[in-house]
Design a protein around this motif. Structure first.
Motif, PDB file in Angstrom:
ATOM      1  N   ALA A 245       0.940  -1.327   0.129  1.00 11.21           N
ATOM      2  CA  ALA A 245       0.320   0.173   0.019  1.00 11.21           C
ATOM      3  C   ALA A 245       0.812   1.151   0.000  1.00 11.21           C
ATOM      4  O   ALA A 245       0.299   1.799  -1.175  1.00 11.21           O
ATOM      5  N   VAL A 246       1.702   1.083   1.181  1.00  7.99           N
ATOM      6  CA  VAL A 246       2.909   2.364   0.699  1.00  7.99           C
ATOM      7  C   VAL A 246       3.356   2.587  -0.670  1.00  7.99           C
ATOM      8  O   VAL A 246       3.769   4.029  -0.992  1.00  7.99           O
ATOM      9  N   GLU A 247       4.242   1.662  -1.434  1.00 12.99           N
ATOM     10  CA  GLU A 247       4.319   1.905  -2.594  1.00 12.99           C
ATOM     11  C   GLU A 247       3.493   2.230  -3.877  1.00 12.99           C
ATOM     12  O   GLU A 247       3.638   2.646  -4.552  1.00 12.99           O
ATOM     13  N   PHE A 248       2.770   1.735  -3.431  1.00 11.26           N
ATOM     14  CA  PHE A 248       0.976   2.315  -4.285  1.00 11.26           C
ATOM     15  C   PHE A 248       1.136   3.212  -4.200  1.00 11.26           C
ATOM     16  O   PHE A 248       0.633   4.867  -4.868  1.00 11.26           O
ATOM     17  N   ILE A 249       0.371   3.661  -3.035  1.00 10.47           N
ATOM     18  CA  ILE A 249       0.926   5.107  -2.843  1.00 10.47           C
ATOM     19  C   ILE A 249       1.765   6.845  -3.420  1.00 10.47           C
ATOM     20  O   ILE A 249       1.574   7.762  -3.685  1.00 10.47           O
ATOM     21  N   GLN A 250       3.347   5.921  -2.980  1.00 15.62           N
ATOM     22  CA  GLN A 250       4.231   6.586  -3.489  1.00 15.62           C
ATOM     23  C   GLN A 250       3.658   7.113  -5.264  1.00 15.62           C
ATOM     24  O   GLN A 250       4.144   7.790  -5.077  1.00 15.62           O
ATOM     25  N   GLU A 251       3.905   5.634  -5.669  1.00 20.10           N
ATOM     26  CA  GLU A 251       3.746   5.553  -7.214  1.00 20.10           C
ATOM     27  C   GLU A 251       2.813   6.306  -7.715  1.00 20.10           C
ATOM     28  O   GLU A 251       2.403   7.145  -8.521  1.00 20.10           O
ATOM     29  N   ASN A 252       1.066   6.670  -6.176  1.00 18.00           N
ATOM     30  CA  ASN A 252       0.155   7.092  -7.397  1.00 18.00           C
ATOM     31  C   ASN A 252      -0.794   7.780  -6.888  1.00 18.00           C
ATOM     32  O   ASN A 252      -1.307   7.685  -5.847  1.00 18.00           O
ATOM     33  N   PRO A 253       0.297   8.882  -6.243  1.00 18.59           N
ATOM     34  CA  PRO A 253      -0.594   9.860  -5.182  1.00 18.59           C
ATOM     35  C   PRO A 253      -1.961  10.394  -5.397  1.00 18.59           C
ATOM     36  O   PRO A 253      -3.011  10.315  -4.453  1.00 18.59           O
ATOM     37  N   LEU A 254      -2.268  10.882  -6.992  1.00 19.98           N
ATOM     38  CA  LEU A 254      -3.641  11.338  -7.261  1.00 19.98           C
ATOM     39  C   LEU A 254      -4.469  10.238  -6.987  1.00 19.98           C
ATOM     40  O   LEU A 254      -5.708  10.302  -6.108  1.00 19.98           O
ATOM     41  N   GLU A 255      -4.043   8.822  -6.966  1.00 21.70           N
ATOM     42  CA  GLU A 255      -5.109   8.041  -7.716  1.00 21.70           C
ATOM     43  C   GLU A 255      -5.548   7.575  -5.990  1.00 21.70           C
ATOM     44  O   GLU A 255      -6.858   6.947  -5.059  1.00 21.70           O
TER      45      GLU A 255
END
Length: 326
Positions: A245-255
């Motif tokens: 989840a942390v990696e997803f947020i870092q890579e897709n901040p707007l989403e």
């Protein structure tokens, strides 16, 4: 003979009940978190089914939400929850009294600011002398951060023999306190800092990268009960989902922002303005890293404030399982 049969049947029933309870406990994981922006990693992991995928079909996942860290830790103490995200302040406060809990990962750094009421006459930290500052709750992470900031300019709270008065209030109520001129400043998490600036004539005194330990200020961590950490397979499953989840947020901040806004609305019925969310995310860093020195300083400040009897937190931080995932 009949008595023996009855006794045997009763024994089987009791064993069956106990075994049933144990099986249910073994197959359940209850995750705690707050419905706010600094718990974004937990929210994304839930919404993207990372927890479900990581734990597998044999584990039943339930969730509980909380409004403050004290309630979260009380629930962990009574084993209503096994693991989740919370501020480091409440976690270490409970740990030094009963070392059954562990900090097993970072989640969010920053996310908190110091805002002054426009007509308070407060233009610097030094100006907080003999002023009243709102905090979310006594012993909260923002309380500890404020005490750290005050120490840097040789000020202290009235409860520590100084001149700065603390006023505990829910962040949602702080805007009203500003409008009523009931407090002079607020140490608060986002998006409430942005709301104070834009809706309550607040002015930014210290931004997230200046307040307390700056970008190393630990706002949210993953906390787990002893029994959960000892079940290494489950702890690994949780942390694998959390890390994803942390990696997803870092890579897709707007989403990620859209996911959190939708989740909070579905959960509470309240919609966070997109501009509020954007401003909040610009003031925090989502991370699995933990600055252990900062956590220790938080414990020492809590001891000096007499929130805890000791600042000995040896054993609190256990990153071994997280490090095994890297």
């Amino acid at each position: 003979m009949r008595k023996l049969i009855r006794s045997f049947i009763l024994t089987l029933l009791v064993v069956g009940v106990v075994a049933g309870c144990s099986a249910k406990e073994d197959d359940d994981v209850t995750i705690g978190y707050f419905p706010n922006l600094t718990h974004i990693a937990t929210i994304v992991a839930l919404e993207n089914d990372y927890f479900a995928e990581s734990f597998g079909d044999d584990v039943n996942i339930t969730t509980k939400t909380f409004t403050n860290g004290g309630l979260f830790m009380e629930a962990m103490q009574t084993k209503e929850i096994d693991v989740g995200t919370v501020g480091p302040g409440p976690l270490l406060n409970f740990y030094v009294k009963n070392p059954e809990y562990h900090l097993i990962s970072g989640a969010v750094n920053g996310g908190a600011v110091l805002i002054a009421e426009e007509e308070s006459g407060v233009d610097s930290l030094e100006d907080l002398d003999e002023k009243k500052v709102a905090i979310p709750v006594i012993g909260s992470t923002q309380d500890v951060m404020l005490r750290k900031a005050l120490q840097d300019v040789d000020l202290a709270t009235t409860t520590s023999g100084g001149t700065v008065e603390l006023h505990a209030a829910a962040p949602a109520d702080t805007a009203t306190l500003f409008v009523q001129k009931s407090v002079d400043a607020a140490a608060t998490q986002e998006p409430w800092g942005y709301i104070l600036e834009t809706q309550a004539d607040g002015k930014l005194l210290l931004d997230w990268d200046e307040f307390a330990w700056g970008k190393e200020s630990t706002n949210t961590v993953v906390a787990a009960h002893d029994t959960f950490v000892e079940d290494v397979e489950k702890a690994e499953a949780y942390l694998a989902a959390h890390k994803k989840a942390v990696e997803f947020i870092q890579e897709n901040p707007l989403e990620a922002q859209e996911i959190v806004i939708r989740h909070i609305k579905d959960l509470t019925g309240k919609e966070i303005d997109e501009k509020e969310a954007e401003a909040a995310f610009n003031r925090l860093e989502v991370t699995i890293d933990v600055n252990e020195q900062v956590i220790q300083e938080m414990a020492t400040i809590s001891k000096e404030a007499e929130y805890v009897p000791s600042d000995d937190i040896d054993g609190l931080i256990d990153l071994s399982i997280l490090e095994g995932l890297k």
